[in-house]
Design a protein around this motif. Structure first.
Motif, PDB file in Angstrom:
ATOM      1  N   SER A 128       0.862  -1.287   0.137  1.00  0.00           N
ATOM      2  CA  SER A 128      -0.095   0.018  -0.580  1.00  0.00           C
ATOM      3  C   SER A 128       1.023   1.210   0.177  1.00  0.00           C
ATOM      4  CB  SER A 128      -0.795   0.021   0.984  1.00  0.00           C
ATOM      5  OG  SER A 128      -1.810  -1.323   1.165  1.00  0.00           O
ATOM      6  N   LEU A 177      -1.762   3.112  -3.766  1.00  0.00           N
ATOM      7  CA  LEU A 177      -1.766   1.194  -4.236  1.00  0.00           C
ATOM      8  C   LEU A 177      -2.144   0.641  -2.827  1.00  0.00           C
ATOM      9  CD1 LEU A 177       1.549   1.272  -5.031  1.00  0.00           C
ATOM     10  CD2 LEU A 177      -0.294   0.792  -6.470  1.00  0.00           C
ATOM     11  N   ASP A 178      -3.357  -0.272  -2.749  1.00  0.00           N
ATOM     12  CA  ASP A 178      -4.302  -0.403  -2.471  1.00  0.00           C
ATOM     13  C   ASP A 178      -3.746  -2.123  -2.190  1.00  0.00           C
ATOM     14  OD1 ASP A 178      -6.153  -1.252   0.124  1.00  0.00           O
ATOM     15  OD2 ASP A 178      -7.478  -0.864  -1.515  1.00  0.00           O
ATOM     16  N   GLN A 179      -2.882  -2.757  -1.409  1.00  0.00           N
ATOM     17  CA  GLN A 179      -2.568  -3.479  -0.928  1.00  0.00           C
ATOM     18  C   GLN A 179      -2.694  -4.415  -2.017  1.00  0.00           C
ATOM     19  OE1 GLN A 179      -4.135  -5.645   2.289  1.00  0.00           O
ATOM     20  NE2 GLN A 179      -5.048  -3.766   3.163  1.00  0.00           N
ATOM     21  N   VAL A 180      -1.341  -4.233  -3.168  1.00  0.00           N
ATOM     22  CA  VAL A 180      -1.636  -4.492  -4.582  1.00  0.00           C
ATOM     23  C   VAL A 180      -0.451  -5.944  -4.286  1.00  0.00           C
ATOM     24  CG1 VAL A 180      -0.608  -4.015  -6.726  1.00  0.00           C
ATOM     25  CG2 VAL A 180      -1.827  -2.854  -6.041  1.00  0.00           C
ATOM     26  N   LEU A 196      -3.981  -2.393 -13.143  1.00  0.00           N
ATOM     27  CA  LEU A 196      -4.457  -2.050 -11.597  1.00  0.00           C
ATOM     28  C   LEU A 196      -5.263  -0.855 -12.025  1.00  0.00           C
ATOM     29  CD1 LEU A 196      -0.854  -0.609 -10.428  1.00  0.00           C
ATOM     30  CD2 LEU A 196      -1.890  -2.536  -9.852  1.00  0.00           C
ATOM     31  N   ASN A 197      -5.915  -0.509 -11.133  1.00  0.00           N
ATOM     32  CA  ASN A 197      -7.282   1.117 -11.369  1.00  0.00           C
ATOM     33  C   ASN A 197      -7.200   0.976 -10.056  1.00  0.00           C
ATOM     34  OD1 ASN A 197      -9.127   2.021 -12.643  1.00  0.00           O
ATOM     35  ND2 ASN A 197     -10.558   1.094 -12.209  1.00  0.00           N
ATOM     36  N   GLY A 205      -5.515   2.491  -8.381  1.00  0.00           N
ATOM     37  CA  GLY A 205      -4.714   1.760  -6.829  1.00  0.00           C
ATOM     38  C   GLY A 205      -4.704   0.481  -6.652  1.00  0.00           C
ATOM     39  N   GLU A 206      -5.943  -0.366  -6.751  1.00  0.00           N
ATOM     40  CA  GLU A 206      -6.122  -1.542  -6.714  1.00  0.00           C
ATOM     41  C   GLU A 206      -5.509  -2.656  -8.108  1.00  0.00           C
ATOM     42  OE1 GLU A 206     -10.275  -4.167  -5.760  1.00  0.00           O
ATOM     43  OE2 GLU A 206     -10.594  -2.047  -5.890  1.00  0.00           O
ATOM     44  N   ARG A 207      -5.593  -4.148  -7.594  1.00  0.00           N
ATOM     45  CA  ARG A 207      -5.420  -4.679  -8.876  1.00  0.00           C
ATOM     46  C   ARG A 207      -6.456  -5.185  -9.198  1.00  0.00           C
ATOM     47  NH1 ARG A 207      -2.726 -10.248  -7.253  1.00  0.00           N
ATOM     48  NH2 ARG A 207      -4.693 -10.897  -8.120  1.00  0.00           N
ATOM     49  N   ILE A 208      -7.153  -5.028 -10.421  1.00  0.00           N
ATOM     50  CA  ILE A 208      -8.220  -5.511 -10.359  1.00  0.00           C
ATOM     51  C   ILE A 208      -8.001  -6.925 -11.845  1.00  0.00           C
ATOM     52  CG2 ILE A 208      -9.292  -3.070 -10.231  1.00  0.00           C
ATOM     53  CD1 ILE A 208      -9.588  -3.357 -13.225  1.00  0.00           C
ATOM     54  N   ARG A 218     -14.140  -7.044 -15.329  1.00  0.00           N
ATOM     55  CA  ARG A 218     -13.272  -5.618 -14.299  1.00  0.00           C
ATOM     56  C   ARG A 218     -12.199  -4.921 -15.184  1.00  0.00           C
ATOM     57  NH1 ARG A 218     -12.648  -6.295  -8.204  1.00  0.00           N
ATOM     58  NH2 ARG A 218     -11.833  -3.984  -8.719  1.00  0.00           N
TER      59      ARG A 218
END
Ligand code: ATP
Ligand code: MG
Length: 281
Positions: A22, A31-34, A237-238, A240-243, A256
């Motif tokens: 993050s 970045l959110d817990q990638v 990534l989108n 900050g999240e790995r989608i 997604r």
């Protein structure tokens, strides 16, 4: 999997593990817990709309940015605190989205700077200018020309870097990164500013470089068709999240990913990079 006591690692240990990284800038969660893992020898792509956090992830991996959470492991060993130079010595080299060349130096000298950074010159020899030092210099000069030949820049060796067209400058950044003999090469938008023919040449060049040096490559690029053809696997990534994560075929059809690139309205909000679906041409 971690390193064994004798320092060796099992063949299955990923070269790089990014674990729940993050990165917060004030109120913005870039970045959110990638998480992702790079296997040795693969070409791994990172795509996503503008501001998705791609460059931030490169900055964390290469030690320029300290994450707010999570960790990276190199061959199973945490890399926290090593900094850019320590990580470069481990084997991580990168290029920058905004080119960082020595504009007033020649093409050859730009690569020599990278080689000097990686190689220790015999200090006393350098002061005395003796034979050992001269041979060391000759080896570096020969190596610089090898790299320039590989990157199709040998004919431009004596030109001032600042005078090169954009595509040549991007290749020169790659040559300079390779001068440090990395095991992992991070490329941040290497095809930016290139025309379609140059982009296709670059795609082939990156494959050749991977094969030639048995390298692992992590690449950010907005040109999705290029990425679909080049990469063994991709992460998306989108915000900050790995989608998404998977093979080009898996990623291309992921709802997604299509949503992130088309913004649900079909308006194409993905920074001009086009739809992720229907690629592979
Ligand atoms: N040092 C910083 N301080 C504050 N905010 C930052 C910093 N670096 C990046 N950001 C913000 O974090 C978010 C992610 O930026 P980043 O540069 O990683 O995106 P990107 O996916 O590389 O985008 P692009 O495709 O446009 O290069 C953006 O909103 C950006 O403005
Ligand atoms: Mg970026």
């Amino acid at each position: 999997m971690s390193a064994s006591p004798d320092g060796s690692t099992a063949a299955t240990t990923p070269l790089l593990q990014v674990e729940a990284i993050s990165c917060r800038f004030g109120g913005l969660l870039a970045l959110d817990q990638v998480s992702l893992e790079l296997a040795e020898g693969e070409i791994f792509g990172l795509i996503g709309p503008n501001g998705a956090g791609k460059t931030t992830l490169f900055n964390v991996i290469s030690g320029l940015t300290t994450p707010s959470g999570g960790r990276c492991l190199w061959r199973g060993v945490p890399t926290a605190g090593l900094g850019p130079c320590g990580l470069n010595r481990l084997g991580i080299a990168r290029t920058f989205q905004n080119l960082r060349l020595f504009e007033s130096l020649s093409v050859r000298e730009n690569v020599l700077v990278g080689l000097h950074h990686a190689a220790r010159a015999p200090l006393l020899g350098a002061l005395l200018g003796n034979g050992a030092f001269r041979r060391h210099q000759e080896r570096l000069e020969a190596r610089a020309m090898e790299l320039l030949t590989l990157l199709e820049l040998a004919a431009l060796a004596e030109q001032r870097a600042g005078d090169l067209p954009y595509g040549d400058r991007r290749r020169l950044e790659i040559a300079r990164a390779l001068a440090t003999a990395p095991r992992l090469l991070l490329l941040d938008e290497p095809a930016a500013g290139m025309n379609p023919a140059e982009k296709d040449d670059l795609r082939q060049l990156i494959s050749r470089i991977r094969d030639h040096f048995a390298l692992t490559v992590l690449i950010i690029e907005h040109h999705v068709p290029l990425m679909m053809r080049l990469c063994d696997r991709l992460a998306v990534l989108n915000f900050g999240e790995r989608i998404a994560l998977g093979s080009p075929a898996e990623v291309r059809t992921d709802p997604r990913v299509i949503e992130a690139y088309l913004g649900g309205s079909g308006g194409g909000s993905g920074g001009g990079q086009g739809s992720a679906a229907g690629e592979g041409r």
